[in-house]
Motif scaffolding. Structure first.
Motif, mmCIF file in Angstrom:
data_model
loop_
_atom_site.group_PDB
_atom_site.id
_atom_site.type_symbol
_atom_site.label_atom_id
_atom_site.label_comp_id
_atom_site.label_asym_id
_atom_site.label_seq_id
_atom_site.Cartn_x
_atom_site.Cartn_y
_atom_site.Cartn_z
ATOM 1 N N TYR A 60 -7.951 -3.548 5.553
ATOM 2 C CA TYR A 60 -7.185 -3.660 6.797
ATOM 3 C C TYR A 60 -7.938 -4.458 7.858
ATOM 4 O O TYR A 60 -7.336 -5.238 8.593
ATOM 5 N N LYS A 61 -9.250 -4.291 7.918
ATOM 6 C CA LYS A 61 -10.011 -5.003 8.937
ATOM 7 C C LYS A 61 -9.905 -6.523 8.749
ATOM 8 O O LYS A 61 -9.968 -7.267 9.719
ATOM 9 N N THR A 62 -9.685 -6.980 7.518
ATOM 10 C CA THR A 62 -9.486 -8.405 7.257
ATOM 11 C C THR A 62 -8.196 -8.900 7.909
ATOM 12 O O THR A 62 -8.101 -10.039 8.354
ATOM 13 N N MET A 63 -7.197 -8.011 7.972
ATOM 14 C CA MET A 63 -5.916 -8.356 8.584
ATOM 15 C C MET A 63 -5.932 -8.143 10.093
ATOM 16 O O MET A 63 -4.940 -8.390 10.763
ATOM 17 N N THR A 67 -4.921 0.659 10.793
ATOM 18 C CA THR A 67 -4.185 1.791 10.239
ATOM 19 C C THR A 67 -3.226 1.381 9.123
ATOM 20 O O THR A 67 -2.765 0.243 9.054
ATOM 21 N N LYS A 68 -2.925 2.361 8.310
ATOM 22 C CA LYS A 68 -1.986 2.207 7.206
ATOM 23 C C LYS A 68 -0.594 1.830 7.730
ATOM 24 O O LYS A 68 0.077 0.963 7.174
ATOM 25 N N THR A 69 -0.162 2.451 8.810
ATOM 26 C CA THR A 69 1.163 2.189 9.391
ATOM 27 C C THR A 69 1.291 0.734 9.832
ATOM 28 O O THR A 69 2.305 0.085 9.576
ATOM 29 N N LYS A 70 0.262 0.206 10.471
ATOM 30 C CA LYS A 70 0.284 -1.191 10.903
ATOM 31 C C LYS A 70 0.289 -2.132 9.698
ATOM 32 O O LYS A 70 0.949 -3.166 9.715
ATOM 33 N N ALA A 71 -0.433 -1.756 8.649
ATOM 34 C CA ALA A 71 -0.465 -2.574 7.430
ATOM 35 C C ALA A 71 0.921 -2.629 6.779
ATOM 36 O O ALA A 71 1.358 -3.692 6.313
ATOM 37 N N GLU A 72 1.602 -1.498 6.749
ATOM 38 C CA GLU A 72 2.949 -1.451 6.175
ATOM 39 C C GLU A 72 3.889 -2.403 6.914
ATOM 40 O O GLU A 72 4.663 -3.123 6.296
ATOM 41 N N LYS A 73 3.821 -2.419 8.233
ATOM 42 C CA LYS A 73 4.668 -3.316 9.034
ATOM 43 C C LYS A 73 4.286 -4.777 8.810
ATOM 44 O O LYS A 73 5.146 -5.638 8.660
ATOM 45 N N LEU A 74 2.998 -5.045 8.781
ATOM 46 C CA LEU A 74 2.514 -6.409 8.626
ATOM 47 C C LEU A 74 2.880 -6.996 7.259
ATOM 48 O O LEU A 74 3.200 -8.184 7.150
ATOM 49 N N ASP A 93 0.490 -0.413 -2.603
ATOM 50 C CA ASP A 93 -0.011 0.914 -2.257
ATOM 51 C C ASP A 93 -0.901 0.775 -1.028
ATOM 52 O O ASP A 93 -1.751 -0.116 -0.974
ATOM 53 N N PHE A 94 -0.700 1.658 -0.085
ATOM 54 C CA PHE A 94 -1.494 1.645 1.137
ATOM 55 C C PHE A 94 -2.466 2.823 1.103
ATOM 56 O O PHE A 94 -2.050 3.971 1.109
ATOM 57 N N ASN A 95 -3.753 2.508 1.042
ATOM 58 C CA ASN A 95 -4.795 3.530 1.079
ATOM 59 C C ASN A 95 -5.267 3.681 2.516
ATOM 60 O O ASN A 95 -4.708 3.076 3.425
ATOM 61 N N GLU A 96 -6.313 4.430 2.715
ATOM 62 C CA GLU A 96 -6.822 4.650 4.073
ATOM 63 C C GLU A 96 -7.401 3.383 4.701
ATOM 64 O O GLU A 96 -7.236 3.145 5.886
#
Length: 149
Positions: A60-63, A67-74, A93-96
């Motif tokens: 996630y930090k690369t993006m 958070t998982k929620t922000k990754a799902e939207k992105l 799959d979204f992990n921590e």
């Protein structure tokens, strides 16, 4: 004598048939970067590329998110890109701390238009009939992938 001859013929036919049957093989390529890991599995018979499975793990930090929620939207547009396309199976799959995206492509079922949207497939002569494992390997190596032994 006839039984022995029949047995010999049967064995010869069996070996002939097994020699003609070429088994599918899998060649694996890996690209590891600081916060991203990409694994490409090419399934092929001899040089004919049949399927490709691409698994990407991205932190996630690369993006630029935490958070998982922000990754799902992105990553929602990416999910839509692969959904409902014949010959393409997509999961994420979204992990921590990371998202794991898997794209499986069956070159016998996918359309040329849909496959062109996936940049890791090598399509010589714009035809799946000539999709080459060797050409795809060269493309992946050029992109920085390492072939697993």
């Amino acid at each position: 004598m006839k039984k022995i001859f029949g047995g010999i013929v049967g064995v010869v036919v069996l070996f002939s048939l097994s020699a003609c049957t070429v088994q599918e093989q899998t060649t694996i390529f890996v690209l590891k970067q600081e916060d991203e890991h990409v694994k490409v599995q090419n399934i092929h018979k001899k040089d004919a590329l049949l399927k490709q499975k691409i698994t990407t793990t991205i932190q996630y930090k690369t993006m630029g998110i935490t958070t998982k929620t922000k990754a799902e939207k992105l990553l929602e547009p990416s999910k839509k890109l692969y959904t409902n396309k014949k010959g393409i199976h997509y999961t994420i799959d979204f992990n921590e701390k990371a998202a794991v995206e898997t794209v499986e492509v069956d070159l016998k079922k996918v359309s040329t238009k849909d496959a062109k949207e996936i940049s890791l497939i090598s399509l010589p002569n714009e035809s799946f009939a000539s999709a080459s494992e060797e050409a795809n390997e060269a493309q992946l190596i050029k992109l920085g992938f390492k072939k697993e032994k």
